[in-house]
Every structure is written in structure tokens, then in C-alpha cells.
Design an enzyme around this catalytic site. Structure first.
Site, PDB file in Angstrom:
ATOM      1  N   ASP A  70       0.827  -1.199   0.000  1.00 39.34           N
ATOM      2  CA  ASP A  70       0.000   0.000   0.000  1.00 39.34           C
ATOM      3  C   ASP A  70       0.870   1.260   0.000  1.00 39.34           C
ATOM      4  O   ASP A  70       2.082   1.213   0.296  1.00 39.34           O
ATOM      5  CB  ASP A  70      -0.883  -0.036   1.262  1.00 39.34           C
ATOM      6  CG  ASP A  70      -2.203   0.700   1.080  1.00 39.34           C
ATOM      7  OD1 ASP A  70      -2.326   1.480   0.128  1.00 39.34           O
ATOM      8  OD2 ASP A  70      -3.100   0.496   1.920  1.00 39.34           O
ATOM      9  N   ASP A  83     -10.473   2.218  -3.640  1.00 37.07           N
ATOM     10  CA  ASP A  83     -11.035   1.990  -2.307  1.00 37.07           C
ATOM     11  C   ASP A  83     -12.548   2.005  -2.336  1.00 37.07           C
ATOM     12  O   ASP A  83     -13.192   1.711  -1.329  1.00 37.07           O
ATOM     13  CB  ASP A  83     -10.548   3.079  -1.335  1.00 37.07           C
ATOM     14  CG  ASP A  83      -9.245   2.679  -0.672  1.00 37.07           C
ATOM     15  OD1 ASP A  83      -8.840   1.515  -0.812  1.00 37.07           O
ATOM     16  OD2 ASP A  83      -8.631   3.535  -0.012  1.00 37.07           O
TER      17      ASP A  83
HETATM   18  C1  DGJ Z   1      -5.851   1.911   1.857  1.00 37.54           C
HETATM   19  C2  DGJ Z   1      -6.193   0.693   1.063  1.00 37.54           C
HETATM   20  O1  DGJ Z   1      -6.634   1.036  -0.196  1.00 37.54           O
HETATM   21  C3  DGJ Z   1      -7.218  -0.127   1.835  1.00 37.54           C
HETATM   22  O2  DGJ Z   1      -7.618  -1.221   1.073  1.00 37.54           O
HETATM   23  C4  DGJ Z   1      -6.592  -0.553   3.121  1.00 37.54           C
HETATM   24  O3  DGJ Z   1      -5.528  -1.413   2.868  1.00 37.54           O
HETATM   25  C5  DGJ Z   1      -6.142   0.660   3.905  1.00 37.54           C
HETATM   26  N1  DGJ Z   1      -5.298   1.517   3.113  1.00 37.54           N
HETATM   27  C6  DGJ Z   1      -5.413   0.240   5.144  1.00 37.54           C
HETATM   28  O4  DGJ Z   1      -4.875   1.290   5.804  1.00 37.54           O
END
Ligand code: DGJ
Length: 753
Positions: A479, A549
Site C-alpha cells: 500500500d 477503495d
Molecule cells: C488503503 C487501502 O486502499 C485499503 O484497502 C486498506 O488497505 C487501507 N489503506 C489500510 O490502511
């Protein structure tokens, strides 16, 4: 495929069955662009294509000539200061302050195959017969600078890959303040420009506008390619649609700051530039040093936008993505993020995993919150050691329990970041990007580690490699949750601060390279707050990426649809999440959430224990369905059929390479009453074949089910593609059996008899 060089006429013709790309040496020894488009025959002479007209107000190169001005000549790599007033492909500053350059052809060579770009992601070949590469060596004598322009033509597809390399072999220190990967001068401007833009949770919406005199551009100065704009643009003829007409696609294989630009000049020619964004860029080239730009890929088609996309899909799926997972069906996963956020214990995770296993899920992914003091956004990033309060036997223990259940285990990292409340920051406060004397801005309470420094990358590598080698980890979600600010490195001298953004990305690539090499069977999924780094650079290391997201099915249809213009379905992480949806609070049918998520690398992002028994049965059936069809969906030929940006219905499909099987997704945003008759024209089928057609979801007889397929009947391929598949439904307002609803969807399955 071949590269034909005519030494008498000074032309270079790169071609395959589909395209021709023709260049010439201009009278001043700079390189001129003659043609890029549909394949034309090799001819003795193309000099008539070089348009040089005397123009009022032109500044001219030769004392006795009123026509030869670089301003009006289509070039390969326009430079600054000597009669060309368009935005240049490169700008070089010499010790005396001079910014004028003149790159003249000095030598050239042709190589079979395709050279690697050191430290950078790029398309590749598996054997030399797949491509030929032309390298033009240009020299600016005054600057003592050599410029190598590399062109690779692929045997199949209308693809040319390009990059540029600067080598300082003179005695002075130079600065590159701009160094594009690609410069393409087109003879006219009759194009629609399509960019893929948006924001967090609504990434990559196609935005179309007509090119006009002046500059149209998108880019990123955020340190990552960004949610806001993607490093991909299309120029299409105004009458081009999904199945007909000309289009050119330009894609940059890079994950940092980028610029994609089209400049239409006074005489309606168009200059496309693509490369690292020149703002904030300043690369010092000491004598003996070199600079390599990222690779840009250009694709031409005269067969419509779907064909353009399919060319990118197969190139990026087969010759950009690499490794063990490249050609493999992707595991169906469950990720605990939306199920628990930071609020979990090992036992809670095990319960989620047990239900997932019962439903047929293959991989359990533990997301954020397993390490250091990470129980909220405020602490822990940088401390990649398990939190033993939550996971008493560490990652090793949890991974083993998951493996013992018969599932694979995956783990989340955010390697490039640190919280101030972390041991790593307390030990190395100078390891973040921070400008002396200025406040350090945070994003989500986190700071960006200075990945331009090898010791920082080494330290993170050691922590990650330890975990990956000690525990049974089959998947990593990488991430990156904030954009870069105060981009200043404590380790670089003042005259190299313009290098930090690019050196940062090189550090990210270096860490990826080391980890993917050391753990070749681990499946990497990239992520940057969803789709903030959904770019070809990442695909080279991680064959799939978390698309957004936003897990709401209605929004996802748009995001995934926009992403398909460049990226293959095998690259798109797509999960079923809870209803109401956590981003929009919208309720959508479970079947629609799955029908959307099938078109990507399928998974779940919720606690399945919270579903009713009936819903759990539906989930089991979804997983069974996906296991049966994922190869076709993830690796078939993809067609966009109806755009969510044009109306209430969205549709797409994938077809197997032998055209014997196809799966189509149909999505309707709002239900209607007493609706018109509708048909959906399919694509890519065998016109001669008879297909057995089934539907999952609501259908024209008013039946619906998330778990069952209903036989529609036998239909002919030519009929399905020309008349279309009848999709009218029974929601007339008078039919009591009609169970269709808002946010409805169907999957059509076609099998040739
Ligand atoms: C952002 C990601 O896109 C989510 O899927 C998740 O992993 C969060 N970060 C966790 O902090």
C-alpha cells in the site's frame, strides 16, 4: 516486423503487418517524423512527406533559406531554443547558462529483441524474434551530450515502445530540466483527446474533449501517478467508436510524477509529449554520467477503441507483468479491512477465515494493523514486526493456522511510510523527506521515507524479507497512502534536489525488484489508497493492483470500465463488500456486487459470518462460478459494450481465444417501469457458431436468482453480434413476477455448441 533503413534517402521505416513508423534525417541532421499509422508499402522515397513551407514570422535555420524552420517541421524529439517554439522534448542547461540544444544524428544501430532499461520497469520479450529495436545516436557537440532514442517495434500489434537516454561525454556539468520519454509530432489535430481522471474513490473516468490550438495536458506532481490522472491518454478520430476507426494510445510505464500533453500549433499539427513531469525535475549530469528516461508505449489502431485496449491488455499482461503469477488464475481472496478495520484479534480473524474457507475462498489477507503499535492511523508505520498482543504467535503462527485450514495467507505492508510514533522514526528522524526550515506536512498522520537513500530501502527490505522468509506468506498487498510533500532529501547536495522525486521511485522499484526476485512465488498486489498508483510501472512488479477503495458496485462498474481502456482485467483487484456500502451507504444486491467483481481478480472484503444463511449459499455459488470462469474472464479478450458514462446500462464481455465461450456482464443503474425493448449487441463471437445462452440474474421472464442460471436458448453468433441479444425485461409495472430492482445486473454465459 522489420526495420528498413534507406541509406541513400536517409529514412528509417519501422513496420509490421499493422503499422508503419517512418522517420527521416533532416537537412540539418536532426530527426524528422514522417508518418505513424496503418502499414504502408515500403517505397524508395518518402521525401515528399516532409513538408517544409515558407511561413510568415518563421525563424529560419539557414541564411539563404526562408523555409527551413524547426517550428514547422514534424520532429522526433523537438528541442529548445533554435526556431522551434513548441514545448520541447528536452531542455539541457549548460555551465554557461545556455539552454539551446541541437541533437544531430551521429550513428544508429539495429538490435534484435529489446534492451532492458536498468532499474526501470519496461516491456520485454521472451525471445529476440518478438521485436526489433532501432537506436538512434544523436549528438549535441557543443554540450558534449549524446542522446540515444530507442524505438522497439513488436512483431504483432500496432506497438512502438520508446525511451531516451542522455550520456554526458563532454567536460562540463549539465542539468536536464526536462527529458521526455516520447515526442510525437502528428500532421493534423482532428482528434478527440481522452484522459482518465478523477479522485480518490472515483478513479479513471474517461474525459473526452476535442483538441484545439493550444496545450491540453494531464499530469501528476504528487510523487505517484495518482488517483487524479492516469499516465495514459488516447487520441481518437472524432468518428472512432469502440469497433471502428483510428485511435492512438500513449502510455507511460512509470509510477511517479508524469506529464502527458498534446500541443496543437498554428498550423494544426499536434505534438504529443509524455514523460517525467518537468516541474521540480532537475537532473545533474556530471561528465561521464547518464540518464535513462522511463519507457513510453504508443499503440495505433484503425479498428476502434476496443482493439486499441486489447492491444494494451495483451502487451501489459504478457510482456510487462512478469513472473509466476503472470499467466495463472488469481486466487479468490478475502481481505479483512472492511470487515474489521483496526479492530481485530487473532480469534476474530480466524472466525472470518473459517467461514471464508467453508465458502471456497483460497487466500486470507490480513490488512493494516498487525505490526508495531498500529491500532490506529497514528502509530506504527515503519515497525514491521508483529504486534504480539494481537497475534500471540506472530505472523508465523497466524499464517500457519490459515495454512492448516487449507487456505493461503497474505499480508499488508506500507513500506514507504512511517508514523512519528514509531521506533523507526525515533531512531532515524532524518529518514523522511523533509525540507530544512519548513514544516513537514503529513497525510493520514504519516510521513514519507526517503526512498532515494539506499540505506533506507535496505532497512525496509531487511524487515520485510525477514517476515516473508519466516512465515508462510503467499501474497503481499503493498500500500501507499499519501502523496509526497517537502520533497527534499537530507542525503543529496543542493544541486541534486531536483532528482529526489525520480530517485524515490527508483528506490521503490529497487525494493520491489529485490523482493519479487527473492520471493518469486509470492503474489504482489499494489495499492495506493486504492487506485493512486494504478499504472504500468507497478504492473511490472505486481501483476495486480487494488483498483479503488470504492467497493460500491455501481461506482465500481464505472471505475473498472474506465480502467479497461488500458489495463487488463487480470490487473484489477475487485471485491464484494458489505451492504450498505462503507463508502456510499448504498444497498446493492449481493449478485450485483459479485457480477461486478467477477471482472477482475475476484475476492471479498467483508465478514461473511454476518451474512444470512441464504446469502452465504449465494456466496458459495459465486465462488464456484468464478472458479469455473475465471480463466476466461481474466485472460480472455475483453470488449466494452455499453458505457456507464453514456446511460443507465453498462455492459462488457470477455471471449475465449477460440471464440467458443464468452461471459458478458450487464448492469442497470436504475430500474424503470414499462421499459422499452432492449438489445445488446455482443462482440468477438464466431458468426458461424451456435451458442447456448444462459443468464444469471433477472431475465426477460421475470425470474431472478443470484445462484442459478436460466437457459435462454440457442442463438447464432452473427445474430448476437448484429441484431443483438434481447435483454428487455418484465418489469412493466404489471407483471407480479418481476423482481428486478435498482442496481440490477445479469451475467450471460455463452457456449458454442
Ligand atoms: C488503503 C487501502 O486502499 C485499503 O484497502 C486498506 O488497505 C487501507 N489503506 C489500510 O490502511
Amino acid at each position: 516486423m522489420c526495420i528498413i533503413i534507406n541509406k541513400q534517402k536517409n529514412t528509417f521505416h519501422l513496420c509490421n503487418e499493422e503499422i508503419s513508423y517512418i522517420m527521416t534525417v533532416l537537412p540539418n541532421s536532426q530527426m524528422g517524423q514522417l508518418y505513424f499509422g496503418k502499414r504502408i508499402k515500403e517505397r524508395e522515397d518518402y521525401s515528399h512527406l516532409l513538408e517544409i513551407l515558407p511561413r510568415p514570422m518563421a525563424s529560419c535555420i539557414y541564411d539563404t533559406d526562408k523555409a527551413f524552420s524547426m517550428e514547422h517541421i514534424k520532429q522526433e524529439y523537438g528541442t529548445f531554443g533554435a526556431t522551434d517554439y513548441r514545448i520541447p522534448a528536452a531542455e539541457v542547461i549548460q555551465e554557461n547558462g545556455n539552454r539551446i540544444s541541437e541533437f544531430c544524428l551521429h550513428d544508429y544501430r539495429v538490435e534484435p529483441g529489446k534492451p532492458k532499461l536498468p532499474g526501470l520497469p519496461a516491456t520485454y520479450t521472451e525471445n529476440d524474434a518478438e521485436t526489433d529495436t532501432l537506436i538512434l545516436g544523436l549528438e549535441d557537440q557543443q554540450a558534449g551530450l549524446r542522446l540515444e532514442l530507442t524505438y522497439t517495434v513488436f512483431a504483432r500489434g500496432g506497438i512502438i515502445a520508446r525511451s531516451a537516454r542522455f550520456l554526458n561525454h563532454g567536460g562540463q556539468t549539465l542539468h536536464l530540466s526536462s527529458a521526455m520519454s516520447l515526442c510525437m509530432d502528428l500532421p493534423d489535430s482532428e482528434y478527440d483527446w481522452i484522459q482518465f481522471s478523477g479522485a480518490w474513490a472515483r478513479e479513471r473516468y474517461p474525459k473526452v474533449r476535442r483538441l484545439e490550438q493550444g496545450i491540453q495536458s494531464v499530469g501528476s506532481l504528487r510523487g505517484h501517478s495518482s488517483h487524479n490522472h492516469n499516465p495514459f491518454v488516447i487520441l481518437k478520430r472524432p468518428n472512432t467508436d469502440e469497433s471502428h476507426g483510428e485511435a492512438l494510445g500513449f502510455s507511460l510505464i512509470y509510477s511517479g510524477n508524469f506529464l502527458a500533453q498534446a500541443e496543437v500549433d498554428t498550423y494544426d499539427t499536434t505534438r504529443v509529449l509524455m514523460g517525467i513531469h518537468p516541474n521540480g525535475f532537475d537532473w545533474k549530469l556530471s561528465p561521464g554520467e547518464e540518464f535513462q528516461t522511463p519507457e513510453a508505449v504508443m499503440v495505433y489502431t484503425d479498428r476502434g477503441m476496443n482493439h486499441l485496449s486489447q492491444t494494451f491488455h495483451s502487451l501489459y499482461q504478457k510482456r510487462l507483468a512478469r513472473g509466476y503469477w503472470r499467466d495463472r488464475e488469481r486466487p479468490i481472496l478475502i481481505n479483512n479491512w472492511e470487515a474489521t478495520y483496526f479492530d481485530f484479534t487473532e480469534e476474530k480473524l480466524i472466525k472470518i477465515a473459517e467461514k471464508a474457507k467453508e465458502c471456497g475462498i483460497e487466500l486470507f489477507v490480513l490488512d493494516d494493523g498487525w505490526f508495531g503499535q498500529r491500532s490506529s492511523e497514528h502509530a506504527g508505520l515503519g515497525d514491521w514486526t508483529p504486534n504480539l498482543d494481537r497475534l500471540p504467535e506472530g505472523i508465523n503462527g497466524l499464517a500457519q493456522r490459515i495454512e492448516d485450514m487449507g487456505m493461503k495467507f497474505g499480508l499488508w505492508f506500507e513500506p514507504e511510510m512511517v508514523n512519528r510514533d514509531s521506533d523507526l522514526y525515533r531512531e532515524h528522524p532524518d529518514w523522511i523527506l523533509a525540507a530544512p526550515g519548513y514544516r513537514s506536512s503529513h497525510g493520514r498522520y504519516q510521513y514519507v521515507l526517503d526512498f532515494s537513500r539506499k540505506e533506507v530501502v535496505d532497512c525496509i527490505y531487511r524487515m520485510m524479507a525477514k517476515i516473508l522468509s519466516e512465515a508462510k506468506i503467499s501474497y503481499v498487498k503493498w500500500d501507499m497512502n499519501r502523496s509526497i510533500t517537502e520533497c527534499y532529501s537530507a542525503a543529496l547536495p543542493p544541486d541534486r534536489q531536483g532528482e529526489v522525486y525520480h530517485r524515490y521511485i527508483l528506490g521503490v522499484y529497487d525494493l520491489y525488484e529485490r523482493l519479487t526476485e527473492e520471493f518469486p512465488q509470492v503474489l504482489f498486489e499494489s495499492c495506493a489508497s486504492g487506485g493512486g498508483r494504478f499504472d504500468p510501472g507497478m504492473l511490472y512488479y505486481a501483476p495486480q493492483a487494488w483498483t479503488s477503495d470504492d467497493t460500491d458496485a455501481v461506482e465500481r462498474v464505472k471505475i473498472q470500465y474506465g480502467s479497461t481502456y488500458c489495463y487488463p482485467l487480470s490487473s484489477m483487484g475487485s471485491h464484494v463488500s458489505a451492504a450498505p456500502n462503507h463508502q456510499l451507504n448504498r444497498n446493492t444486491p449481493l449478485r450485483t456486487r459479485a457480477n461486478t467483481a467477477y471482472f477482475g481478480t475476484f475476492g471479498y472484503e467483508l465478514n461473511l459470518n454476518l451474512l444470512s444463511e441464504e446469502e452465504q449459499e449465494e456466496v458459495k455459488e459465486q465462488i464456484r462460478f468464478m472458479k469455473e470462469y475465471r480463466h476466461l474472464i481474466q485472460f480472455g479478450t475483453f470488449y466494452r459494450l455499453k458505457s456507464p458514462f453514456d446511460g443507465n446500462i453498462t455492459a462488457w464481455m470477455t471471449v475465449s481465444s477460440d471464440r467458443k465461450e464468452a461471459v458478458a456482464g450487464w448492469y442497470r443503474t436504475l430500474n424503470g417501469v414499462n421499459m422499452p425493448y432492449t438489445r445488446l449487441r455482443l462482440q468477438g463471437l464466431d458468426p458461424e457458431a451456435e451458442y447456448e445462452v444462459e443468464v444469471r440474474g433477472s431475465c426477460e421472464r421475470g425470474t431472478f436468482s443470484g445462484t442459478q442460471s436460466f437457459r435462454i436458448g440457442t442463438r447464432c453468433g452473427d445474430e448476437l453480434m448484429n441484431l443483438g441479444l434481447i435483454t428487455s425485461d418484465a418489469s412493466s409495472g404489471q407483471n407480479e413476477n418481476a423482481e428486478s430492482c435498482d442496481f440490477d445486473s445479469r451475467i450471460y454465459i455463452l457456449k458454442a455448441k
